[in-house]
Design an enzyme around this catalytic site. Structure first.
Site, PDB file in Angstrom:
ATOM      1  N   CYS A   1     -39.959 -10.260  21.092  1.00  0.00           N
ATOM      2  CA  CYS A   1     -38.869  -9.369  21.515  1.00  0.00           C
ATOM      3  C   CYS A   1     -37.818 -10.244  22.178  1.00  0.00           C
ATOM      4  CB  CYS A   1     -39.419  -8.339  22.503  1.00  0.00           C
ATOM      5  SG  CYS A   1     -38.147  -7.527  23.494  1.00  0.00           S
TER       6      CYS A   1
ATOM      7  N   CYS B   1     -33.220  -7.115  23.592  1.00  0.00           N
ATOM      8  CA  CYS B   1     -31.872  -6.612  23.309  1.00  0.00           C
ATOM      9  C   CYS B   1     -31.583  -5.301  24.013  1.00  0.00           C
ATOM     10  CB  CYS B   1     -31.631  -6.512  21.800  1.00  0.00           C
ATOM     11  SG  CYS B   1     -32.464  -5.124  21.027  1.00  0.00           S
TER      12      CYS B   1
ATOM     13  N   CYS C   1     -47.466  -2.706  24.231  1.00  0.00           N
ATOM     14  CA  CYS C   1     -47.530  -3.574  23.061  1.00  0.00           C
ATOM     15  C   CYS C   1     -48.940  -3.663  22.491  1.00  0.00           C
ATOM     16  CB  CYS C   1     -47.053  -4.976  23.446  1.00  0.00           C
ATOM     17  SG  CYS C   1     -47.085  -6.110  22.042  1.00  0.00           S
TER      18      CYS C   1
ATOM     19  N   CYS D   1     -50.500 -12.961  21.083  1.00  0.00           N
ATOM     20  CA  CYS D   1     -49.360 -12.593  21.925  1.00  0.00           C
ATOM     21  C   CYS D   1     -48.236 -13.637  21.810  1.00  0.00           C
ATOM     22  CB  CYS D   1     -49.823 -12.486  23.364  1.00  0.00           C
ATOM     23  SG  CYS D   1     -48.475 -12.385  24.528  1.00  0.00           S
TER      24      CYS D   1
ATOM     25  N   CYS E   1     -24.690   0.137  14.876  1.00  0.00           N
ATOM     26  CA  CYS E   1     -25.254   1.371  15.433  1.00  0.00           C
ATOM     27  C   CYS E   1     -25.016   2.547  14.490  1.00  0.00           C
ATOM     28  CB  CYS E   1     -24.709   1.639  16.832  1.00  0.00           C
ATOM     29  SG  CYS E   1     -25.324   0.442  18.040  1.00  0.00           S
TER      30      CYS E   1
ATOM     31  N   CYS F   1     -39.750   0.813  22.178  1.00  0.00           N
ATOM     32  CA  CYS F   1     -39.820   0.240  20.815  1.00  0.00           C
ATOM     33  C   CYS F   1     -41.239   0.176  20.232  1.00  0.00           C
ATOM     34  CB  CYS F   1     -39.204  -1.158  20.772  1.00  0.00           C
ATOM     35  SG  CYS F   1     -37.474  -1.195  21.234  1.00  0.00           S
TER      36      CYS F   1
ATOM     37  N   CYS G   1     -41.348 -14.222  24.229  1.00  0.00           N
ATOM     38  CA  CYS G   1     -41.271 -12.754  24.197  1.00  0.00           C
ATOM     39  C   CYS G   1     -40.747 -12.187  25.522  1.00  0.00           C
ATOM     40  CB  CYS G   1     -42.621 -12.143  23.880  1.00  0.00           C
ATOM     41  SG  CYS G   1     -42.484 -10.359  23.660  1.00  0.00           S
TER      42      CYS G   1
ATOM     43  N   CYS H   1     -23.727  -2.813  23.248  1.00  0.00           N
ATOM     44  CA  CYS H   1     -22.299  -3.116  23.403  1.00  0.00           C
ATOM     45  C   CYS H   1     -21.585  -1.996  24.148  1.00  0.00           C
ATOM     46  CB  CYS H   1     -21.649  -3.351  22.044  1.00  0.00           C
ATOM     47  SG  CYS H   1     -22.242  -4.851  21.252  1.00  0.00           S
TER      48      CYS H   1
ATOM     49  N   CYS I   1     -40.104  -5.222  16.118  1.00  0.00           N
ATOM     50  CA  CYS I   1     -39.886  -6.659  16.239  1.00  0.00           C
ATOM     51  C   CYS I   1     -41.177  -7.469  16.359  1.00  0.00           C
ATOM     52  CB  CYS I   1     -38.962  -6.928  17.419  1.00  0.00           C
ATOM     53  SG  CYS I   1     -37.467  -5.914  17.314  1.00  0.00           S
TER      54      CYS I   1
ATOM     55  N   HIS J   1     -43.993  -4.581  27.011  1.00  0.00           N
ATOM     56  CA  HIS J   1     -45.267  -5.233  27.292  1.00  0.00           C
ATOM     57  C   HIS J   1     -46.367  -4.219  27.619  1.00  0.00           C
ATOM     58  CE1 HIS J   1     -47.636  -8.658  28.573  1.00  0.00           C
ATOM     59  NE2 HIS J   1     -47.743  -8.214  29.811  1.00  0.00           N
TER      60      HIS J   1
ATOM     61  N   CYS K   1     -20.028  -3.974  15.536  1.00  0.00           N
ATOM     62  CA  CYS K   1     -20.371  -4.594  14.256  1.00  0.00           C
ATOM     63  C   CYS K   1     -20.713  -3.513  13.247  1.00  0.00           C
ATOM     64  CB  CYS K   1     -21.537  -5.554  14.424  1.00  0.00           C
ATOM     65  SG  CYS K   1     -23.110  -4.714  14.658  1.00  0.00           S
TER      66      CYS K   1
ATOM     67  N   CYS L   1     -29.936  -3.322  20.571  1.00  0.00           N
ATOM     68  CA  CYS L   1     -28.924  -3.820  19.647  1.00  0.00           C
ATOM     69  C   CYS L   1     -29.536  -3.927  18.261  1.00  0.00           C
ATOM     70  CB  CYS L   1     -28.434  -5.187  20.133  1.00  0.00           C
ATOM     71  SG  CYS L   1     -27.132  -5.901  19.147  1.00  0.00           S
TER      72      CYS L   1
HETATM   73  S1  SF4 Z   1     -46.115  -9.926  22.366  1.00  0.00           S
HETATM   74 FE1  SF4 Z   1     -44.669  -9.663  24.066  1.00  0.00          FE
HETATM   75  S2  SF4 Z   1     -44.771  -7.529  24.652  1.00  0.00           S
HETATM   76 FE2  SF4 Z   1     -46.546  -7.965  23.368  1.00  0.00          FE
HETATM   77  S3  SF4 Z   1     -48.159  -8.484  24.835  1.00  0.00           S
HETATM   78 FE3  SF4 Z   1     -47.214 -10.397  24.264  1.00  0.00          FE
HETATM   79  S4  SF4 Z   1     -45.617 -10.711  25.834  1.00  0.00           S
HETATM   80 FE4  SF4 Z   1     -46.226  -8.572  25.951  1.00  0.00          FE
HETATM   81  S1  SF4 Z   2     -35.762  -7.102  20.634  1.00  0.00           S
HETATM   82 FE1  SF4 Z   2     -37.105  -5.985  22.039  1.00  0.00          FE
HETATM   83  S2  SF4 Z   2     -35.794  -4.429  22.959  1.00  0.00           S
HETATM   84 FE2  SF4 Z   2     -34.746  -5.170  21.147  1.00  0.00          FE
HETATM   85  S3  SF4 Z   2     -35.371  -3.753  19.536  1.00  0.00           S
HETATM   86 FE3  SF4 Z   2     -36.784  -5.480  19.462  1.00  0.00          FE
HETATM   87  S4  SF4 Z   2     -38.519  -4.858  20.731  1.00  0.00           S
HETATM   88 FE4  SF4 Z   2     -36.816  -3.460  21.209  1.00  0.00          FE
END
Ligand code: SF4
Ligand code: SF4
Lengths: 518, 382
Positions: free
Chosen positions: B299, B302, B240, B265, B68, B280, B271, B161, B292, B237, B65, B199
């Site tokens: 999340c 991806c 996070c 959360c 990247c 990330c 998530c 991809c 994200c 996680h 697409c 992605c």
């Molecule tokens: S938002 Fe997602 S990554 Fe962050 S603590 Fe909650 S489940 Fe874990």
């Molecule tokens: S969706 Fe999850 S794995 Fe993908 S960029 Fe966002 S935080 Fe990272």
């Protein structure tokens, strides 16, 4: 003489082959062949409606926001959701940031090298360059340092992204000093497009591919700190558009006025419109929907009048002439044969006619619908180029290029208003950002605009799952293959009549392709 | 490095408007990116300067697409002009290169003939219709990858991809997409490949990998799936910022609620952080302005293999976490019992295998976790 082929067409999103027949230095026939089929519509069948938002935006990494929004709007249509006002403003800002990002990237990174000769900039006199920049009212840079950077580069012999370039071609017309200014802004634009993308990253998690415009509204909550960040990046982009991109356009255009005489194409223009106003009435969008067909008047755009033909593309031949709401997409590759099938791009037609989509279509529709701000911008520019009262000269290669940059100027103004509107709404304590729906059946369409043109997503939902999904992208309209009657698509038609000075280096054809921002 | 060669390098950099001070500063930021201390800056400088020649790169686009490439264009430290003009000689990169058509394609052949380049592949390898679901230069696009892989010093598959087909390969994989590793193996080319899923790809990782290749002249430490352990060694996680809310049982149950505004959360709205291995949360996106979960979305995983089939529906919990020796435990309990770091030490790769090999449209959405039931019995989440 054998056809002149550009394959791959570079500096675009995706994969495209262009083939032209040249007689006596002029293009007499043309074919555009889309090179890629991925099957997104099939992948989405049977999935959750909200998943379309996350997956469908991945059709295009340059315009994921528009695809994401169209997918979400299709889901909201199907599930009968009316989003809160805050979500509307937030989506407008994200969408506007993408448009600014895309237009800056397009003009400098993708298309400038068709008009700007980087090697010629080595001959520029530095003092003259500053004088010219001042006269043109465009922003300055350390022109001397930039010139020696290019010099080191050329002398080293490792040309990197300029390997096997076409610089020196007789169709490059700018004086060395203007080339140097443009090269300086070419480099600066790379930071500016990133600044625009940072607005999206703040409000959507990242760019490309964002996270927050879920069916129902938005998952993003503005805080003072986040809004400060948005404003900071926006101001940098605004300054660049106003003080570099627009003056550059006006300085470069006079050297390429011959480009008002070709590249027109089909002369039919379609826009679905973009940027919702408070009423959420599509007709009141900041860039409104409409159809222009052969004359300087606008009619309402009705999606029921679309049919997609596949006689010249690699899809099941019996599934042709369908409206996208009932559309089908099943691949059936045969061979590359210009008399039969030659492209992965279908041939959408509106009222049986090919339609050009994109900034030129949107700006013409807005202009002819009486949008005051757009009228002022276009009339002002026409006057500066010595074509006052002649909007029809915009229906050309040069017009298509200029319309995109003028649209950026219009959107810069809107963005400031929306950011202000959002700050006011939050201050007034409007805390509604998302609404739920318990619907599990329905049909919806997201008729919207990507930076490169009218975009439609159609979704049917049954039992809470996607039962059918179809997309008609801007590139499907503009890069369309011939239809059942053999009528050329907009790019194909725009190429016919173009001069080609050197068939080995068909630079003029490349300019026309790039003007559509495929 | 011989003194004269070094002098040559500085002349070259100076000619490009890069001062020695700027250059060392840049090397320092790259060191930080690689998880090294600033002390490595001189070594990085030496590696980048190891000759007056810039390292050639071929960036080849497949079923993509362009996201990247777009993502790479968002790199700010270093910015793109620095990357493409001062560090590398990017001889082929369709989206930005000046040249077009057969003149452009010639750059691939010329570079391959000379050897000693880095190959970057973006997009899925398209195998449908005998490779014709992607046509470039009048032939299947995958041929370019095959040709360019031959003499490459290093191959980097950027984005989900290129790694394994990404969303394009999602069921029913209508266009026959696959990843670079699988494709090259199928045509008898066995070379180690650096896999950088998500992605799109995060540009900071690409820069780090390039410098790593230039710095030590060999591939960084990779896990069994070709991912650099530096980047993909722990779950989202685990790092996070909302993890505290998770531990406290403070969840967003629905969008548009006060819990959402409080940034609780996002586990219950789908998530995939507990089953997704990327950094990330701290490398973040777009020059680190956000990511994200910070933007309010769960999340969507991806960065996982076969991410669309494994992680959709995205707004529904699909995790099915099992740890060896402990039995089926909800991630919440894992956190409570082991703590994030201990879970990693125990080899939480098993978490990933719990979600792999699943076919169709994702796993069974969980109805209720044991953990949630326990909470409910105590009067529900705070
Ligand atoms: S938002 Fe997602 S990554 Fe962050 S603590 Fe909650 S489940 Fe874990
Ligand atoms: S969706 Fe999850 S794995 Fe993908 S960029 Fe966002 S935080 Fe990272």
């Amino acid at each position: 003489m054998a056809n002149v082929v550009i394959d791959p067409v570079t500096r675009i999103e995706g994969h495209l082959r262009v083939e032209v027949k040249v007689d006596n230095g002029v293009v007499t026939d043309a074919w555009a062949s889309g090179g890629l089929y991925r099957g997104l519509e099939t992948v989405l069948q049977g999935r959750a409606p909200a998943d379309a938002f996350y997956v469908a935006q991945r059709i295009c990494g340059v315009c994921p926001i528009s695809h994401g929004h169209a997918a979400t709007m299709a889901a909201e249509g199907a599930l009968k959701i009316k989003i809160p006002n805050n979500a509307r403003i937030i989506r407008n800002i994200i969408e506007g940031a993408e448009m600014l990002h895309s237009h800056v990237l397009w003009f400098y990174t993708l298309t400038a090298l068709d008009y700007v000769d980087v090697v010629s900039a080595l001959k520029a006199n530095i003092a003259d360059t500053y004088a010219l920049a001042e006269k043109a009212g465009t922003s300055t840079a350390d022109f001397g340092a930039i010139q020696s950077r290019i010099k080191g580069f050329v002398e080293n012999g490792q040309l990197s992204i300029f390997t096997n370039n076409w610089f020196g071609h007789s169709a490059y017309k700018l004086p060395p000093e203007l080339n140097l200014i443009a090269v300086a802004h070419y480099l600066e634009a790379l930071s500016i497009q990133a600044e625009a993308a940072q607005i999206i990253a703040i409000m959507g998690g990242k760019f490309p591919h964002f996270m927050t415009s879920l069916p129902g509204g938005t998952a993003w909550y503005p805080t003072e700190e986040k809004l400060d960040g948005v404003l900071f990046h926006f101001n940098r982009v605004k300054e660049f558009v106003e003080k570099a991109m627009i003056p550059d356009t006006l300085a470069i255009a006079p050297f390429y006025l011959d480009a008002t005489t070709y590249g027109k194409g089909v002369g039919n223009y379609l826009a679905w419109g973009v940027f919702e106003d408070k009423s959420m009435d599509p007709k009141k969008r900041y860039l409104p929907p409409g159809v222009i067909s052969g004359s300087l008047t606008v009619a309402d755009a009705d999606p029921k009048k679309i049919k997609e033909y596949v006689e010249h593309s690699w899809y099941t031949q019996s599934e042709t002439g369908l409206n996208p709401a009932q559309g089908k997409t099943h691949m059936a590759f045969t061979d590359y044969n210009l008399d039969k099938q030659y492209s992965w791009v279908k041939a959408p037609r509106y009222d049986e006619k090919p339609m050009e989509v994109g900034p030129l279509s949107r700006m013409l529709v807005a202009y002819l619908s009486g949008n005051e701000k757009v009228k002022a911008i276009i009339d002002g520019t026409l006057a500066k180029l010595g074509a006052a009262g002649k909007p029809e000269i915009l229906m050309s290669l040069l017009g298509r290029v200029a319309a995109r940059n003028l649209e950026a100027l219009y959107v810069v103004g809107l963005m400031g208003d929306w950011i202000g509107e959002l700050i006011a709404a939050v201050k007034e304590g409007d805390s509604s950002f998302f609404v739920e729906s318990s619907e599990t059946e329905g049909d919806g369409a997201g008729l919207w605009e990507a930076p490169r043109g009218a975009l439609g997503h159609w979704m049917s939902v049954k039992g809470g799952k996607i039962a059918n999904y179809q997309v008609v992208t801007p590139s499907t309209w503009d890069m369309s293959s011939r239809d059942a009657k053999g009528v050329r698509g907009p790019l194909e038609e725009a190429l016919v009549g173009a001069p080609i000075a050197d068939p080995e280096k068909p630079l003029e054809a490349l300019r026309i392709v790039h003007s559509f921002d495929p | 490095m011989a003194q004269d060669a070094r002098g040559e390098v500085y002349d070259l950099l100076a000619a490009r408007g890069v001062s020695r001070r700027d250059f060392l500063k840049y090397c320092g930021s790259v060191a930080a990116l690689l998880g090294l201390s600033e002390m490595y800056a001189p070594q990085i400088a030496a590696a980048v300067e190891s000759g007056a020649k810039l390292k050639p790169v071929l960036w080849i686009a497949q079923g993509l697409c362009t996201g990247c490439t777009e993502s790479m264009a968002q790199s700010r430290t270093p910015d793109v002009p620095t990357v493409v003009l001062d560090i590398l000689s990017v001889n082929y990169w369709e989206t930005v290169m000046a040249s077009a058509g057969s003149d452009a394609l010639k750059a691939i052949t010329e570079t391959v003939d000379k050897g000693g380049y880095i190959l970057i592949v973006e997009g899925s390898i398209m195998n449908g219709a005998n490779g014709n679901t992607l046509r470039v230069g009048g032939r299947p696009g995958r041929e370019d990858v095959k040709e360019a892989a031959k003499n490459a010093d290093a191959i980097i598959a950027v984005g989900s991809c290129a790694v394994d087909g990404g969303w394009v390969k999602a069921a029913p994989n209508p266009a026959g997409a696959t990843g670079v590793s699988e494709y090259l193996a199928s045509v008898g080319i066995s070379k180690p490949i650096i896999n950088l899923p998500t992605c799109p790809v995060n540009p900071e990782w690409i820069v780090a990998m390039i410098v790593d290749v230039l710095l030590v002249g060999k591939l960084p430490a990779l896990d069994s799936k070709g991912r650099p352990t530096l980047i993909y060694g722990s779950t989202i996680h685990d790092n996070c910022p909302r993890r505290g809310h998770f531990e406290n049982g403070e969840f967003v149950e629905k969008f548009g609620t006060v819990e959402e505004k409080k940034q609780f959360c996002l586990y219950k709205v789908g998530c995939k952080g507990p089953q997704t291995y990327t950094n990330c949360p701290y490398v973040r996106w777009n020059d680190r302005v956000s990511w994200c979960v910070e933007s309010g979305s769960p999340c969507i995983g991806c960065g996982n293999f076969n991410w669309v089939d494994n992680d959709a529906p995205f707004l529904t919990r699909t995790s099915n976490v099992k740890l060896p020796g402990i039995g089926g435990v909800a991630p919440s309990t894992v956190g409570a019992v082991l703590g994030g770091a201990a879970a990693v030490a125990l080899g939480v790769h098993a978490v990933v295998s719990g979600t792999q090999g699943r076919v169709g449209k994702g796993g069974p959405p969980e109805t209720e976790k044991a953990y949630d039931r326990k909470k409910a019995a105590k009067g529900g989440d705070k």
